[in-house]
Design an enzyme around this catalytic site. Structure first.
Site, PDB file in Angstrom:
ATOM      1  N   TYR A   1      -7.163  15.068   1.368  1.00 50.00           N
ATOM      2  CA  TYR A   1      -6.260  15.812   0.675  1.00 50.00           C
ATOM      3  C   TYR A   1      -6.830  16.722  -0.150  1.00 50.00           C
ATOM      4  O   TYR A   1      -8.177  16.751  -0.397  1.00 50.00           O
ATOM      5  CB  TYR A   1      -5.222  15.053   0.227  1.00 50.00           C
ATOM      6  CG  TYR A   1      -4.231  14.261   1.329  1.00 50.00           C
ATOM      7  CD1 TYR A   1      -3.639  15.054   2.255  1.00 50.00           C
ATOM      8  CD2 TYR A   1      -4.288  12.919   1.478  1.00 50.00           C
ATOM      9  CE1 TYR A   1      -2.993  14.366   3.405  1.00 50.00           C
ATOM     10  CE2 TYR A   1      -3.477  12.369   2.513  1.00 50.00           C
ATOM     11  CZ  TYR A   1      -3.020  12.986   3.370  1.00 50.00           C
ATOM     12  OH  TYR A   1      -2.167  12.529   4.539  1.00 50.00           O
TER      13      TYR A   1
ATOM     14  N   ARG B   1      -7.454   6.639  -5.720  1.00 46.89           N
ATOM     15  CA  ARG B   1      -7.725   6.287  -4.359  1.00 46.89           C
ATOM     16  C   ARG B   1      -8.962   7.123  -3.705  1.00 46.89           C
ATOM     17  O   ARG B   1      -8.764   8.087  -4.002  1.00 46.89           O
ATOM     18  CB  ARG B   1      -6.650   6.193  -3.424  1.00 46.89           C
ATOM     19  CG  ARG B   1      -6.843   5.883  -1.678  1.00 46.89           C
ATOM     20  CD  ARG B   1      -5.519   5.511  -1.063  1.00 46.89           C
ATOM     21  NE  ARG B   1      -5.428   4.062  -1.030  1.00 46.89           N
ATOM     22  CZ  ARG B   1      -4.554   3.545  -0.090  1.00 46.89           C
ATOM     23  NH1 ARG B   1      -4.143   4.212   1.008  1.00 46.89           N
ATOM     24  NH2 ARG B   1      -4.368   2.377   0.153  1.00 46.89           N
TER      25      ARG B   1
ATOM     26  N   SER C   1       0.831  -1.135  -0.068  1.00 53.40           N
ATOM     27  CA  SER C   1       0.068  -0.087  -0.139  1.00 53.40           C
ATOM     28  C   SER C   1       0.859   1.115  -0.116  1.00 53.40           C
ATOM     29  O   SER C   1       2.069   1.293   0.537  1.00 53.40           O
ATOM     30  CB  SER C   1      -0.918   0.046   1.100  1.00 53.40           C
ATOM     31  OG  SER C   1      -2.043   0.722   1.111  1.00 53.40           O
TER      32      SER C   1
ATOM     33  N   CYS D   1       3.651   6.991   3.183  1.00 54.99           N
ATOM     34  CA  CYS D   1       4.553   8.093   3.287  1.00 54.99           C
ATOM     35  C   CYS D   1       5.430   7.591   4.218  1.00 54.99           C
ATOM     36  O   CYS D   1       5.597   7.134   5.180  1.00 54.99           O
ATOM     37  CB  CYS D   1       3.893   9.457   4.065  1.00 54.99           C
ATOM     38  SG  CYS D   1       3.350  10.396   2.889  1.00 54.99           S
TER      39      CYS D   1
ATOM     40  N   GLY E   1      -0.552  -2.365   4.256  1.00 52.64           N
ATOM     41  CA  GLY E   1       0.487  -1.424   4.585  1.00 52.64           C
ATOM     42  C   GLY E   1       1.142  -1.588   5.658  1.00 52.64           C
ATOM     43  O   GLY E   1       2.345  -2.193   5.489  1.00 52.64           O
TER      44      GLY E   1
HETATM   45  C1  LIG Z   1       3.099   5.388   7.852  1.00 58.21           C
HETATM   46  C2  LIG Z   1       1.962   5.408   6.955  1.00 58.21           C
HETATM   47  C3  LIG Z   1       1.894   6.166   5.880  1.00 58.21           C
HETATM   48  C4  LIG Z   1       1.010   6.280   4.934  1.00 58.21           C
HETATM   49  N1  LIG Z   1       0.919   7.262   3.796  1.00 58.21           N
HETATM   50  C5  LIG Z   1       0.170   6.998   2.879  1.00 58.21           C
HETATM   51  C6  LIG Z   1       0.233   7.619   1.567  1.00 58.21           C
HETATM   52  O1  LIG Z   1       1.187   8.321   1.379  1.00 58.21           O
HETATM   53  N2  LIG Z   1      -0.852   7.439   0.644  1.00 58.21           N
HETATM   54  C7  LIG Z   1      -1.842   6.585   0.740  1.00 58.21           C
HETATM   55  O2  LIG Z   1      -2.806   6.778   0.116  1.00 58.21           O
HETATM   56  N3  LIG Z   1      -2.244   6.103   2.132  1.00 58.21           N
HETATM   57  C8  LIG Z   1      -1.357   6.103   2.909  1.00 58.21           C
HETATM   58  N4  LIG Z   1      -1.287   5.560   4.021  1.00 58.21           N
HETATM   59  C9  LIG Z   1      -2.545   4.390   4.389  1.00 58.21           C
HETATM   60  C10 LIG Z   1      -1.959   2.966   3.940  1.00 58.21           C
HETATM   61  O3  LIG Z   1      -1.807   3.011   2.631  1.00 58.21           O
HETATM   62  C11 LIG Z   1      -3.200   2.147   4.416  1.00 58.21           C
HETATM   63  O4  LIG Z   1      -4.351   2.486   3.564  1.00 58.21           O
HETATM   64  C12 LIG Z   1      -3.455   2.168   5.747  1.00 58.21           C
HETATM   65  O5  LIG Z   1      -2.358   1.968   6.380  1.00 58.21           O
HETATM   66  C13 LIG Z   1      -4.219   0.899   6.193  1.00 58.21           C
HETATM   67  O6  LIG Z   1      -3.586  -0.148   5.978  1.00 58.21           O
HETATM   68  P1  LIG Z   1      -3.019  -1.226   6.824  1.00 58.21           P
HETATM   69  O7  LIG Z   1      -3.955  -1.487   8.023  1.00 58.21           O
HETATM   70  O8  LIG Z   1      -2.728  -2.456   5.932  1.00 58.21           O
HETATM   71  O9  LIG Z   1      -1.799  -0.233   7.207  1.00 58.21           O
HETATM   72  C14 LIG Z   1      -0.170   5.498   5.272  1.00 58.21           C
HETATM   73  C15 LIG Z   1      -0.332   4.733   6.346  1.00 58.21           C
HETATM   74  C16 LIG Z   1       0.855   4.618   7.084  1.00 58.21           C
HETATM   75  C17 LIG Z   1       0.760   3.767   8.094  1.00 58.21           C
END
Ligand SMILES: Cc1cc2nc3c(=O)[nH]c(=O)nc-3n(C[C@H](O)[C@H](O)[C@H](O)COP(=O)(O)O)c2cc1C
Ligand SMILES: Cc1cc2nc3c(=O)[nH]c(=O)nc-3n(C[C@H](O)[C@H](O)[C@H](O)COP(=O)(O)OP(=O)(O)OC[C@H]3O[C@@H](n4cnc5c(N)ncnc54)[C@H](O)[C@@H]3O)c2cc1C
Length: 783
Positions: A570, A618, A411, A414, A711
């Site tokens: 955003y 997204r 995923s 950042c 993610g």
């Molecule tokens: C540290 C961090 C940075 C993230 N940065 C972004 C990003 O740049 N763009 C985005 O669409 N989602 C971002 N997310 C959201 C993740 O892509 C993901 O949707 C979210 O963490 C839920 O999935 P997970 O439970 O597998 O972590 C970020 C999440 C985390 C934890």
């Protein structure tokens, strides 16, 4: 001690029994408005786990209850002329009437006073009682009387249902999904004693109307159901007993306790009949109350402990029931599914049953699911093995001309580690190791289209030559050392820009070194955040041009796919959500207007991006906030983007406004992906608290998403996919030659580890009551 219990249903009677056992000297009275044997309804069902609980708390009633029970192990799903059976479910059914007579007898034996035909109008008559238990059922008079205090929330669901009986014997919990000229009907049926089965019929309100059920008598509607399900009833009649068509009310109460009064069972909270947990919840409430009364020094503290200790469990069950009822309400979404995939969806709808769990219990069924999945992949032009297919997670997928080796995705995340938008060595290692780790597709973090488009000073960008060269280095590494494809996520922070690094205070405004921020409307994120400038047309043109310039750079870097970030509050998301867009021009108001600018940006990007390469968007499929985006809006949003040329909708949620109320849990955003995929008929990627390969396979096999992004799991485990491949024996997974000895070892060990694990699980699982009964009654010759 004096205890008054209003309501002689399962909750009232069982609490009387347990409290009397605990306090033999207490004066306990149950007041019931009906006659003793006057109970309505047919059967109730309990799982083995619930019966274990009953055995622990009151062995005599447990023994009598289980003597009367019908046991079964299988769930059978009938759909479009097929039937799929899955064993190992361990359920028992019993007539509600018998259950109540047993509980009454046991209560009497212990010295509880039972007063029937006593309708309690006013609890003031119990002024001298130490405890008043309000177990007066779903339409609780006392919950309504103190509505301001208990604050019940009653969500009356759209589907119609009627509870009937039959003499048709059944050897499985049976779901029948029946197509009719009016629309789909569903029967949930199970046997509860010899020659008696419960039949709950369910349908959506439009089908109900078209079938002319409105205003029919019980007998007439039973005849109509017998006509529809006659092929299965085989001449057995349908029986009625207050079998009116109703709408199920999902009830949640904010408070369960008032002074010395406590709500129990359906009076405080309901759970949809499709998970068969209403009576279980009622009796387990009684157990929780008795436990609290046993340990606490005063009634007041006991009630407090009951509420605090019990709430989470009840809410968990209600959540499972919610997910299940929503599945049944939207059964038309899956109506054109392959029957085996449909049956898999029925089995896994409430999250407790998964792909691995079913593999253990019904390997042939899962093998059939895998085959059906592989056939769909083959139908899309990919050459995959249908005879011995790999698990869904390892099936390839094609979007335009981009072919993914598998369906696991890193995923976008950042890393807050860029300098003036420039990705460095950290990024090379980060993306490189995840590509080598086996995921089919890697997303970059949100890469910003300009300096002022950044969220934080650490965000990566793609607006100058130096950044372009740095990204090209990363893309080249991924392509040279793995088979993973890499997608560029482009975004603009909007009103959430000029904020601190995640670890210094997520979304908090920078104290110094910030920059001006823009948004759809001048609404700050936090009250003390910067007030964004409302974008005028010139600002929109500039932003659009910045996106297009980054797309061109992205193409020169060699990215395989492009994603437009329209989620999480955003810039582009701030146009879509009514909570952040209060414009009165052509870009505000209706959803069509709010989508105008994001679609304009998307279309400009699509034109600049090679037509053979795919694009995704997204979205936040819900704002989790009153007045915000809902799942239904998400379907319209997805349709609009699909018309504009989107190949995949990346379904996330929330992060739009500060006061959102997300409901977290395992795979908590997957229902939105399901809705978007199966209503808008567009490929989706789901994400959010998906942590195991088992969940990935469950989601894919049930047709709830086409790709699954993880993610946080990838932050700690770059080789998530390689390890999962070893577990499932998907040896086609990519591994660079440098690491092959590691791959060979993990694949070798996994065969044994998996066998040991499965053996342990099977050994640790006690035999279901149905299995024990079958063994006990097996003729000796068969040994
Ligand atoms: C540290 C961090 C940075 C993230 N940065 C972004 C990003 O740049 N763009 C985005 O669409 N989602 C971002 N997310 C959201 C993740 O892509 C993901 O949707 C979210 O963490 C839920 O999935 P997970 O439970 O597998 O972590 C970020 C999440 C985390 C934890
Ligand atoms: C269609 C359908 C199917 C279901 N299937 C299942 C199933 O398979 N398995 C399962 O476990 N559960 C099932 N349930 C749910 C189950 O019936 C209830 O959840 C369960 O009975 C709740 O128990 P209770 O004691 O809280 O309430 P109830 O059983 O409703 O008991 C409340 C009692 O209070 C009495 N009462 C009410 N007001 C007063 C008053 N003022 N004075 C005196 N007495 C009063 C009522 O007469 C009633 O007897 C189903 C429900 C429905 C609607």
């Amino acid at each position: 001690m004096k205890i008054a219990i209003i309501g002689g249903g399962p909750a009232g009677l069982y609490s009387a029994i347990l409290l009397k056992k605990q306090r033999p000297g207490a004066e306990i009275t149950v007041y019931e408005r009906n006659r003793a044997d006057d109970t309505f309804g047919f059967g109730v069902v309990f799982s083995d786990a619930t019966l274990d609980n009953f055995e622990k708390y009151d062995p005599p009633s447990y023994r009598r209850i289980t003597r009367e029970f019908a046991y079964w192990d299988d769930i059978a799903v009938h759909f479009r002329g097929t039937v799929h059976r899955v064993g190992g479910n361990g359920f028992c059914g019993c007539s509600r009437r018998t259950l109540l007579l047993i509980l009454q007898e046991r209560a009497r034996e212990l010295g509880v006073s039972l007063k029937f035909e006593t309708d309690i109008e006013d609890e003031a008559r119990f002024a001298d009682a130490d405890l008043v238990v309000l177990a007066d059922g779903i339409n609780s008079r006392f919950r309504e009387k103190y509505i301001e205090h208990f604050q019940p929330e009653v969500d009356v669901r759209s589907n119609k249902f009627a509870w009937m009986g039959s003499t048709r014997p059944l050897d499985a919990f049976t779901f029948i999904f029946q197509e009719t000229e009016w629309g789909p009907f569903i029967a949930h049926a199970y046997q509860y004693e010899a020659g008696r089965s419960t039949w709950i019929f369910e349908t959506d309100p439009a089908t109900f109307k078209r079938a002319g059920l409105e205003g029919l008598t019980e007998k007439q509607s039973a005849d109509r159901m017998a006509q529809i399900f006659g092929w299965f009833l085989g001449g057995h009649p349908l029986l009625t007993n207050r079998s009116m068509w109703r709408n199920f009310p999902m009830i949640r109460s904010k408070r369960w306790v008032k002074d010395n009064m406590v709500l129990l069972g359906d009076a405080k909270a309901t759970a949809h009949f499709s998970i068969g947990s209403g009576t279980k919840l009622a009796m387990e409430d009684a157990i929780a109350l008795a436990d609290a009364m046993h340990h606490a020094p005063t009634v007041e503290t006991a009630l407090q402990q009951y509420e605090e200790g019990r709430r989470e469990e009840v809410e968990k069950t209600q959540h499972a029931a919610d997910v299940s009822l929503v599945w049944f309400e939207h059964v038309d979404r899956f109506w054109d599914f392959d029957p085996v995939q449909f049956a898999f969806g029925v089995m896994t709808r409430a999250k407790a049953i998964t792909y691995d769990n079913l593999t253990l219990r019904a390997p042939d069924f899962v093998a059939e699911v895998d085959k059906a999945f592989a056939k769909q992949v083959r139908a899309k032009g990919l050459d995959v093995d249908i005879a011995k297919p790999v698990a869904p997670m390892f099936q390839p997928m094609k979007l335009r001309e981009m072919e993914l080796a598998n369906r696991a995705v890193v995923s976008p995340m950042c890393m807050y580690s860029a300098n003036e938008g420039l990705p460095g060595d950290f990024h090379l290692v980060h993306y490189g190791s995840r590509a080598i780790g086996g995921a089919g597709l890697i997303f970059t973090e949100m890469t910003c289209v300009g300096r002022d488009a950044r969220i934080t000073p650490g965000c990566a960008g793609l607006w100058n030559d130096e950044q372009e060269a740095a990204w090209r280095r990363i893309v080249d590494f991924v392509h040279a050392n793995s088979v993973a494809k890499i997608a560029l996520q482009l975004g603009h922070a909007g009103r959430k820009g000029a904020t601190k690094l995640m670890w210094d205070g997520m979304d908090r405004p920078l104290e110094e070194g910030g920059w001006d921020v823009i948004s759809a409307s001048p609404i700050p994120y936090f009250p003390d955040s910067q007030v964004p400038r409302e974008m005028d047309r010139a600002a929109m043109d500039a932003v659009k041009a910045a996106f297009v310039a980054s797309v061109e750079r992205g193409e020169r870097c060699g990215f395989d796919m492009l994603e437009l970030h329209c989620a999480h509050g955003y810039l582009l998301a701030s146009f879509i959500s009514p909570l952040t867009n209060q414009r009165t021009d052509a870009y505000g108001g209706s959803l069509e207007n709010r989508l105008r600018f994001p679609l304009e940006v998307f279309e400009a990007m699509r034109s600049a991006w090679p037509s053979h390469k795919p694009m995704s968007v997204r979205i936040s499929a819900t704002d989790w906030a009153e007045g915000g985006i809902t799942g239904d809006d998400a379907v319209d949003i997805a349709r609009a983007f699909a018309e504009a040329g989107v190949d995949l909708v990346d379904v996330s949620t929330g992060q739009t406004v500060r006061d959102a109320q997300p409901i977290y849990g395992r795979m908590f955003q997957t229902p939105f992906s399901d809705q978007v995929r199966n209503e808008a008929r567009v490929a989706t990627m789901c994400v959010g608290n998906i942590t195991t390969a088992d969940q990935v396979n469950t989601i894919l096999a049930a047709g709830r998403a086409d790709l699954v992004a993880l993610g946080r799991p990838h932050l700690v485990d770059p080789s998530f996919t390689l390890k999962a491949a070893a577990w499932y024996g998907a040896d086609g997974v990519f591994c660079p030659p440098q690491y092959l000895p590691g791959k060979e070892q993990i694949f070798r060990n996994s065969v044994r580890d998996r066998q040991d694990f499965d053996d342990l699980k099977i050994k640790a699982k006690p035999k279901t009551r149905a299995e024990l009964k079958a063994e006990a009654t097996k003729p000796l010759a068969a040994e």
